[in-house]
Design a protein around this motif. Structure first.
Motif, mmCIF file in Angstrom:
data_model
loop_
_atom_site.group_PDB
_atom_site.id
_atom_site.type_symbol
_atom_site.label_atom_id
_atom_site.label_comp_id
_atom_site.label_asym_id
_atom_site.label_seq_id
_atom_site.Cartn_x
_atom_site.Cartn_y
_atom_site.Cartn_z
ATOM 1 N N TYR A 137 -32.800 -76.840 17.253
ATOM 2 C CA TYR A 137 -32.062 -76.008 16.520
ATOM 3 C C TYR A 137 -30.682 -76.121 16.971
ATOM 4 O O TYR A 137 -30.239 -75.966 18.231
ATOM 5 N N TYR A 146 -28.914 -70.041 12.290
ATOM 6 C CA TYR A 146 -29.407 -71.237 12.801
ATOM 7 C C TYR A 146 -29.665 -72.285 11.897
ATOM 8 O O TYR A 146 -30.399 -72.031 10.635
ATOM 9 N N LYS A 148 -31.968 -76.004 11.761
ATOM 10 C CA LYS A 148 -32.684 -77.341 12.264
ATOM 11 C C LYS A 148 -32.120 -78.777 12.265
ATOM 12 O O LYS A 148 -31.648 -79.054 11.206
#
Length: 231
Positions: A137, A146, A148
């Motif tokens: 991440y 955040y 991925k």
């Protein structure tokens, strides 16, 4: 200079330019055991875990204990990662002056938090029973959002950066990430369940993994793996 002399000169220059990284004298090379063989079970049942470090161009090997947390200092405080294996974990932020309550950012087994190319990243991973998986991440430290970037089909266990690459030793595999594209270099290697805990990179011909029972040397150019144990 004839062609033979020229080729000989190139060979000598090539050999001269290669780094020679010394293995500590208390370690010797051992035969690589087959995964789940009797020899492998001896390694798996060992109480000795080894950490590898690159200290000013020298390979340093130390005995270590399993760690289930990671920390990264950022502006205003620390990012703290917890990894409880099958019991879960989390990524949190704790301010330096404790003026704010600890902020939970994300649930998950946080393997490592690190900076790379002036950005912040964290790795998740879980190897338990039939499950072995993980993710990379990118974290925005301004609002703790955040995203991925990469999925792994095998649980990441040790991470380091080198120049413009990220190297990851997973439960049984070894990955190289460049431009955030994943390449699996080695798969289903003998270090499955020997728990890689650290990676020390000197160049692409001298990459070392620290793990239970010993250390491993990887040469990415020749795809050669060597295994060393303490005498």
């Amino acid at each position: 200079m004839n062609q033979f002399s020229f080729l000989l000169l190139l060979f000598i220059v090539s050999c001269t330019n290669q780094k020679s990284i010394s293995i500590p004298e208390n370690f010797s090379e051992n035969k690589i055991p087959k995964l789940y063989s009797d020899e492998w079970y001896i390694l798996n049942n060992s109480n000795d875990d080894y950490l590898v470090k690159n200290e000013n161009g020298k390979l340093v090997v130390e005995k270590t204990k399993y760690r289930n947390s990671s920390k990264l200092n950022i502006l205003g405080g620390n990012l703290i990662g917890e990894n409880g294996g099958e019991w879960g974990g989390k990524l949190s932020f704790k301010s330096n002056d404790n003026s704010l309550p600890v902020k939970k950012i994300k649930s998950g087994n946080i393997v490592q938090i690190f900076k790379f190319q002036k950005k912040i990243f964290f790795i998740e991973g879980l190897a338990h029973l039939s499950t072995s998986e993980g993710e990379l991440y990118e974290l925005n430290p301004k609002d703790f959002s955040y995203k991925k970037l990469i999925d792994f089909e095998d649980a990441p266990e040790a991470v380091t950066t080198y120049k413009d690459k990220i190297f990851i030793a997973s439960h049984q595999n070894f990955y190289e990430i460049e431009n955030f594209k994943k390449t699996k270099i080695f798969e289903k290697e003998f270090w499955g369940s020997l728990y890689p805990n650290s990676i020390a990179v000197f160049d692409e011909e001298n990459i070392f993994l620290g793990m239970r029972s010993g250390i491993v040397k990887i040469n990415l150019n020749t795809k050669k793996i060597e295994f060393f144990r303490e005498k």
